[in-house]
Scaffold this motif. Structure first.
Motif, PDB file in Angstrom:
ATOM      1  N   VAL A 160       4.600  -3.421 -17.405  1.00  0.00           N
ATOM      2  CA  VAL A 160       5.295  -2.267 -18.214  1.00  0.00           C
ATOM      3  C   VAL A 160       6.416  -2.328 -16.569  1.00  0.00           C
ATOM      4  CG1 VAL A 160       4.025  -0.644 -16.894  1.00  0.00           C
ATOM      5  CG2 VAL A 160       4.995   0.029 -18.876  1.00  0.00           C
ATOM      6  N   SER A 161       5.872  -2.966 -15.089  1.00  0.00           N
ATOM      7  CA  SER A 161       6.704  -3.289 -14.224  1.00  0.00           C
ATOM      8  C   SER A 161       7.015  -4.042 -13.731  1.00  0.00           C
ATOM      9  CB  SER A 161       6.892  -1.545 -13.280  1.00  0.00           C
ATOM     10  OG  SER A 161       5.508  -1.682 -12.817  1.00  0.00           O
ATOM     11  N   ASP A 162       7.658  -3.975 -12.796  1.00  0.00           N
ATOM     12  CA  ASP A 162       6.987  -5.649 -11.652  1.00  0.00           C
ATOM     13  C   ASP A 162       6.010  -5.366 -10.794  1.00  0.00           C
ATOM     14  OD1 ASP A 162       9.084  -6.486 -12.629  1.00  0.00           O
ATOM     15  OD2 ASP A 162      10.557  -6.088 -11.531  1.00  0.00           O
ATOM     16  N   MET A 163       5.583  -4.242 -10.543  1.00  0.00           N
ATOM     17  CA  MET A 163       4.761  -3.940  -9.500  1.00  0.00           C
ATOM     18  C   MET A 163       3.755  -4.260 -10.315  1.00  0.00           C
ATOM     19  SD  MET A 163       5.973  -3.416  -6.622  1.00  0.00           S
ATOM     20  CE  MET A 163       5.928  -2.791  -5.360  1.00  0.00           C
ATOM     21  N   VAL A 164       3.572  -3.689 -11.266  1.00  0.00           N
ATOM     22  CA  VAL A 164       1.949  -4.273 -12.099  1.00  0.00           C
ATOM     23  C   VAL A 164       1.843  -5.707 -11.801  1.00  0.00           C
ATOM     24  CG1 VAL A 164       0.576  -3.556 -14.513  1.00  0.00           C
ATOM     25  CG2 VAL A 164       1.713  -1.993 -13.587  1.00  0.00           C
ATOM     26  N   ALA A 165       2.824  -6.280 -12.563  1.00  0.00           N
ATOM     27  CA  ALA A 165       2.530  -7.645 -12.227  1.00  0.00           C
ATOM     28  C   ALA A 165       2.454  -8.266 -11.382  1.00  0.00           C
ATOM     29  CB  ALA A 165       4.191  -7.976 -12.704  1.00  0.00           C
ATOM     30  N   ILE A 166       3.117  -7.782 -10.152  1.00  0.00           N
ATOM     31  CA  ILE A 166       2.529  -8.459  -8.801  1.00  0.00           C
ATOM     32  C   ILE A 166       1.496  -8.241  -8.409  1.00  0.00           C
ATOM     33  CG2 ILE A 166       3.061  -7.976  -6.132  1.00  0.00           C
ATOM     34  CD1 ILE A 166       5.846  -7.704  -6.615  1.00  0.00           C
TER      35      ILE A 166
ATOM     36  N   ALA B  37      -1.034  -7.715 -10.903  1.00  0.00           N
ATOM     37  CA  ALA B  37      -1.592  -8.789 -11.666  1.00  0.00           C
ATOM     38  C   ALA B  37      -1.812 -10.200 -11.088  1.00  0.00           C
ATOM     39  CB  ALA B  37      -1.289  -8.522 -13.340  1.00  0.00           C
ATOM     40  N   ILE B  38      -0.825 -10.475 -10.427  1.00  0.00           N
ATOM     41  CA  ILE B  38      -0.969 -12.111 -10.047  1.00  0.00           C
ATOM     42  C   ILE B  38      -2.167 -11.797  -8.807  1.00  0.00           C
ATOM     43  CG2 ILE B  38       0.267 -13.388  -8.642  1.00  0.00           C
ATOM     44  CD1 ILE B  38       2.837 -12.578 -10.046  1.00  0.00           C
ATOM     45  N   LYS B  39      -2.579 -10.705  -8.146  1.00  0.00           N
ATOM     46  CA  LYS B  39      -3.220 -11.145  -7.469  1.00  0.00           C
ATOM     47  C   LYS B  39      -4.467 -11.027  -7.783  1.00  0.00           C
ATOM     48  CE  LYS B  39      -4.786  -9.022  -2.705  1.00  0.00           C
ATOM     49  NZ  LYS B  39      -4.327 -10.267  -1.870  1.00  0.00           N
ATOM     50  N   ALA B  40      -4.204 -10.025  -9.060  1.00  0.00           N
ATOM     51  CA  ALA B  40      -6.228 -10.638  -9.574  1.00  0.00           C
ATOM     52  C   ALA B  40      -6.288 -11.844  -9.794  1.00  0.00           C
ATOM     53  CB  ALA B  40      -5.785  -9.131 -10.577  1.00  0.00           C
ATOM     54  N   ALA B  41      -5.030 -12.886 -10.558  1.00  0.00           N
ATOM     55  CA  ALA B  41      -5.318 -13.701 -11.256  1.00  0.00           C
ATOM     56  C   ALA B  41      -5.486 -14.668 -10.096  1.00  0.00           C
ATOM     57  CB  ALA B  41      -4.233 -14.177 -12.323  1.00  0.00           C
ATOM     58  N   GLU B  42      -5.621 -14.770  -8.798  1.00  0.00           N
ATOM     59  CA  GLU B  42      -5.571 -15.614  -8.197  1.00  0.00           C
ATOM     60  C   GLU B  42      -6.756 -14.970  -7.543  1.00  0.00           C
ATOM     61  OE1 GLU B  42      -1.522 -14.529  -5.505  1.00  0.00           O
ATOM     62  OE2 GLU B  42      -0.490 -16.127  -6.336  1.00  0.00           O
ATOM     63  N   GLU B  43      -7.032 -14.295  -7.753  1.00  0.00           N
ATOM     64  CA  GLU B  43      -8.703 -14.107  -7.180  1.00  0.00           C
ATOM     65  C   GLU B  43      -9.666 -14.901  -7.341  1.00  0.00           C
ATOM     66  OE1 GLU B  43      -9.985 -10.405  -5.300  1.00  0.00           O
ATOM     67  OE2 GLU B  43      -7.216  -9.485  -4.129  1.00  0.00           O
TER      68      GLU B  43
ATOM     69  N   ILE C 189       1.851  -1.074  -7.870  1.00  0.00           N
ATOM     70  CA  ILE C 189       0.671  -2.292  -7.907  1.00  0.00           C
ATOM     71  C   ILE C 189      -0.987  -2.124  -8.533  1.00  0.00           C
ATOM     72  CG2 ILE C 189       0.503  -1.284  -5.778  1.00  0.00           C
ATOM     73  CD1 ILE C 189       1.725  -4.515  -5.381  1.00  0.00           C
ATOM     74  N   GLU C 190      -1.213  -1.228  -7.974  1.00  0.00           N
ATOM     75  CA  GLU C 190      -2.892  -0.893  -7.903  1.00  0.00           C
ATOM     76  C   GLU C 190      -3.657  -0.504  -9.372  1.00  0.00           C
ATOM     77  OE1 GLU C 190      -0.602   1.155  -5.933  1.00  0.00           O
ATOM     78  OE2 GLU C 190      -1.790   0.428  -3.956  1.00  0.00           O
ATOM     79  N   HIS C 191      -2.787  -0.652 -10.091  1.00  0.00           N
ATOM     80  CA  HIS C 191      -2.740  -0.116 -11.656  1.00  0.00           C
ATOM     81  C   HIS C 191      -2.848  -1.791 -11.871  1.00  0.00           C
ATOM     82  CE1 HIS C 191      -3.125   3.539 -10.808  1.00  0.00           C
ATOM     83  NE2 HIS C 191      -4.360   3.998 -11.721  1.00  0.00           N
ATOM     84  N   GLY C 192      -2.079  -2.680 -11.912  1.00  0.00           N
ATOM     85  CA  GLY C 192      -1.471  -3.864 -12.233  1.00  0.00           C
ATOM     86  C   GLY C 192      -3.063  -4.892 -11.640  1.00  0.00           C
ATOM     87  N   TYR C 193      -3.360  -4.615 -11.127  1.00  0.00           N
ATOM     88  CA  TYR C 193      -4.196  -5.858  -9.945  1.00  0.00           C
ATOM     89  C   TYR C 193      -5.725  -5.230 -10.340  1.00  0.00           C
ATOM     90  CZ  TYR C 193      -8.127  -6.773  -6.492  1.00  0.00           C
ATOM     91  OH  TYR C 193      -9.028  -7.688  -5.402  1.00  0.00           O
ATOM     92  N   GLU C 194      -5.718  -3.523 -10.816  1.00  0.00           N
ATOM     93  CA  GLU C 194      -7.178  -3.590 -11.458  1.00  0.00           C
ATOM     94  C   GLU C 194      -7.564  -3.750 -12.831  1.00  0.00           C
ATOM     95  OE1 GLU C 194      -8.073   1.317 -11.636  1.00  0.00           O
ATOM     96  OE2 GLU C 194      -7.093   1.542  -9.342  1.00  0.00           O
TER      97      GLU C 194
ATOM     98  N   ILE D 287      -2.161 -18.992 -16.194  1.00  0.00           N
ATOM     99  CA  ILE D 287      -1.921 -17.616 -17.152  1.00  0.00           C
ATOM    100  C   ILE D 287      -0.141 -17.197 -17.119  1.00  0.00           C
ATOM    101  CG2 ILE D 287      -2.700 -16.361 -15.298  1.00  0.00           C
ATOM    102  CD1 ILE D 287      -3.121 -14.387 -17.874  1.00  0.00           C
ATOM    103  N   SER D 288       0.763 -16.714 -18.147  1.00  0.00           N
ATOM    104  CA  SER D 288       1.845 -15.933 -17.878  1.00  0.00           C
ATOM    105  C   SER D 288       1.847 -14.992 -17.251  1.00  0.00           C
ATOM    106  CB  SER D 288       2.933 -16.721 -19.158  1.00  0.00           C
ATOM    107  OG  SER D 288       2.919 -18.242 -19.353  1.00  0.00           O
ATOM    108  N   ILE D 289       2.945 -14.211 -15.933  1.00  0.00           N
ATOM    109  CA  ILE D 289       2.106 -13.172 -16.203  1.00  0.00           C
ATOM    110  C   ILE D 289       4.117 -12.757 -16.393  1.00  0.00           C
ATOM    111  CG2 ILE D 289       2.058 -11.000 -14.613  1.00  0.00           C
ATOM    112  CD1 ILE D 289      -0.251 -12.292 -15.170  1.00  0.00           C
ATOM    113  N   MET D 290       4.617 -11.421 -16.771  1.00  0.00           N
ATOM    114  CA  MET D 290       5.998 -10.978 -17.150  1.00  0.00           C
ATOM    115  C   MET D 290       6.147  -9.577 -16.318  1.00  0.00           C
ATOM    116  SD  MET D 290       8.011 -11.958 -20.026  1.00  0.00           S
ATOM    117  CE  MET D 290       9.802 -11.129 -20.426  1.00  0.00           C
TER     118      MET D 290
END
Lengths: 336, 336
Positions: free
Chosen positions: A245-251, A253-259, A222-227, A268-271
């Motif tokens: 590459v994983s759902d955790m990365v996606a989560i 990334a979503i967190k970052a997008a929202e920030e 999750i941390e790397h998705g965020y970063e 933005i679409s996140i898969m």
DNA sequence: GAACATTGGGAAACCGGTTTCCTACATGTG
DNA sequence: CACATGTAGGAAACCGGTTTCCCAATGTTC
């Protein structure tokens, strides 16, 4: 102090050999003697010493599971099922976290050999020279899971990672996205590399050039998705969609997008990838590539057990299971 | 086929005993001989057979970890750290998922004994009769983690679960909540029971009666949080806040709340437990009780290793680590 | 220089099972 | 009835280490 087979033999007025034969049915024993022995075994509550047995039989009923780390939703689920399958067949699971460190992996392999493990499941990237060398000289059954061995020296179960990521990207392309990022795994993993290829090929097939600046390669958490998201989403030329590459990365990334005030999926679409349980519960639900995790682990266990039973007669296999695209709410078509 | 200590002895013109003494430094050996032996060990790439050594020494360098299942964010993180600590000290981790089934647990314990494991970490509820009986007769070092043994027969590391849930409930009470639910764990677990007590005591201290209909007792996973929420949140007399036994349960509960159009935290406050990484990334961020997970596992490992070293001289300990309340966005004060 | 302590290193027993090899007895066959 | 065949079960070797027990050689002391 502990009850041994000789104690049982003494008490039953037979030889240790006979006791062994009764317990293992390795040679016929008369009914009378068998019953007497079993009675004494019961009375003394005798359990044969597993270590002594291992030494004599050169097998341990132990199976080593090599993974980067159990601290991952996907892998812990995987190992959970593996352990259950092995337990059913009287094997015990040795947990070996390699932390993606080849030296630790080598240490563990040697140790597993010294402990006479009956088999090994590897989830640590593709066959590397040291793995090949090791298994060439020790002849321990092995199965790769989640990693395909293109040289066919090992059995493996896996999905088609190339095709899976191709499908993920294609889904976005078909929904009108033209600028698509990739939050991939470290490309030293063959698995991550294959997914990258799928992503690139999909773009190519839709006539879109490869932009390296949209591609990140780091861990599946999750941390790397965020970063990655924090770096990418503030840019002017940010993509309209990202494959993770994983759902955790996606989560993450979503967190970052929202920030940055970006709405998912409107802005933005996140898969995702894997389809862990959380992917369904998350809001928005994560559109993702489902890996048949239970199937993967059950089949990995099954292949390994078969290989243990058949030894040299075993014919190596490469199994490829089907993936699916699960559409939820984290991706949408480009409007306008 | 494999190189044994006798091969080394032969080649170095010494006895096997000497080789053993060189490798284990169990008795002084002259420099000349030692070097010769080490040279041959090197040349032949000799690794002593761990099984034979176990048999002779009655120790295995194996540690059993009994947990309900590795398939949990909290437990997999816990075991991940345990494994790392054990590996550092040359011990290998046996993964034993009991699936909350006493029979499986018994099977595993017997098996661990037969394999001469050097120690056991138990995360499977409080000392039960069969555990006590087992450890009375076998004398294997054991540590309970995440579960306190009130009888002090075993060492344990834990937080104060009673106080932790008390603090959670108090936080909500201080924020004006009067009607607070509990999504607790199965009360057959002492741990879950203690948390229930903390919850009840907090209510009592604030003069609020206990309403059993607001209390649910089931597993620590996302699905159960969701299920409980779906049952509770549609009721007229639903609470304004809920304490959950894990962050995953909280996430499930949030999902359920949203399905009924309830906003978190505006319409209902949801409190987690554990502080897994996701608690921070989730939206809203989960207000939760942090367990010092790394500390818990490091100390569990440390206590067990010490116990293995000191054996009968070891003095049993009960360590209680501090928890914290982490305030994020899933809870707010009652307005009006 | 004799008596004694100290030390290095080998032979053999041991850990607790399994398995090979052999014997004694029962059964089948010409 | 003599002989081949089959079978139950015991003795002992074996798996590959460690450790006890002992002896020989060296060093120390009076």
């Amino acid at each position: 102090m502990n009850i041994t087979i000789r104690d049982v033999a003494m008490r039953a007025n037979v030889s240790p050999a006979t006791v062994s034969r009764v317990l293992n049915q390795s040679k016929p024993v008369s009914k009378a003697v068998r019953e007497k022995v079993l009675k004494v075994v019961e009375e003394l509550n005798f359990n044969p010493n597993a270590v002594a047995r291992s030494l004599a039989m050169k097998e341990s009923k132990l199976i080593g599971v090599l993974i980067p780390g159990i601290d991952s939703v996907f892998l812990s689920k995987f190992v959970n099922i593996l352990e259950e399958e092995f337990f059913k067949h009287n094997y015990t699971t040795l947990l070996c976290n390699t932390r993606c460190d080849d030296d630790i992996e080598k240490d563990y392999l040697r140790l597993l050999k010294d402990k006479y493990v009956d088999g090994v499941v590897l989830m640590t990237s593709h066959p590397k020279p040291h793995q090949i060398e090791f298994f060439e000289q020790v002849d321990i059954p092995a199965v790769f899971a989640g990693h395909t061995d293109p040289t066919k020296q090992f059995s493996s179960v896996n999905i088609n990672n190339y095709q899976a990521m191709y499908d993920a990207a294609r889904y976005l392309l078909e929904n009108g996205h033209q600028r698509i990022g990739l939050f991939g795994g470290p490309f030293i993993y063959r698995q991550a590399m294959e997914r990258l290829s799928g992503y690139r090929q999909a773009l190519a097939d839709y006539g879109i050039g490869y932009d390296e600046s949209l591609v990140f390669a780091n861990d599946y958490d999750i941390e790397h998705g965020y970063e990655n998201g924090m770096k990418l989403f503030r840019r002017e030329d940010k993509p309209t969609a990202v494959c993770c590459v994983s759902d955790m990365v996606a989560i993450g990334a979503i967190k970052a997008a929202e920030e940055y005030g970006l709405r998912v999926p409107e802005d933005i679409s996140i898969m995702g990838f894997d389809d862990i349980r959380l992917a369904k519960a998350y809001r928005p639900g994560i559109t993702t590539i489902r890996q048949p995790i239970k199937e993967l682990s059950v089949q990995a266990a099954e292949m390994l057990l078969q290989q243990i039973r058949q030894k040299e007669n075993y014919i190596k296999e490469t199994r490829v299971l089907a993936h699916d695209i699960i559409v939820r709410g984290s991706c949408m078509a480009v409007t306008g």
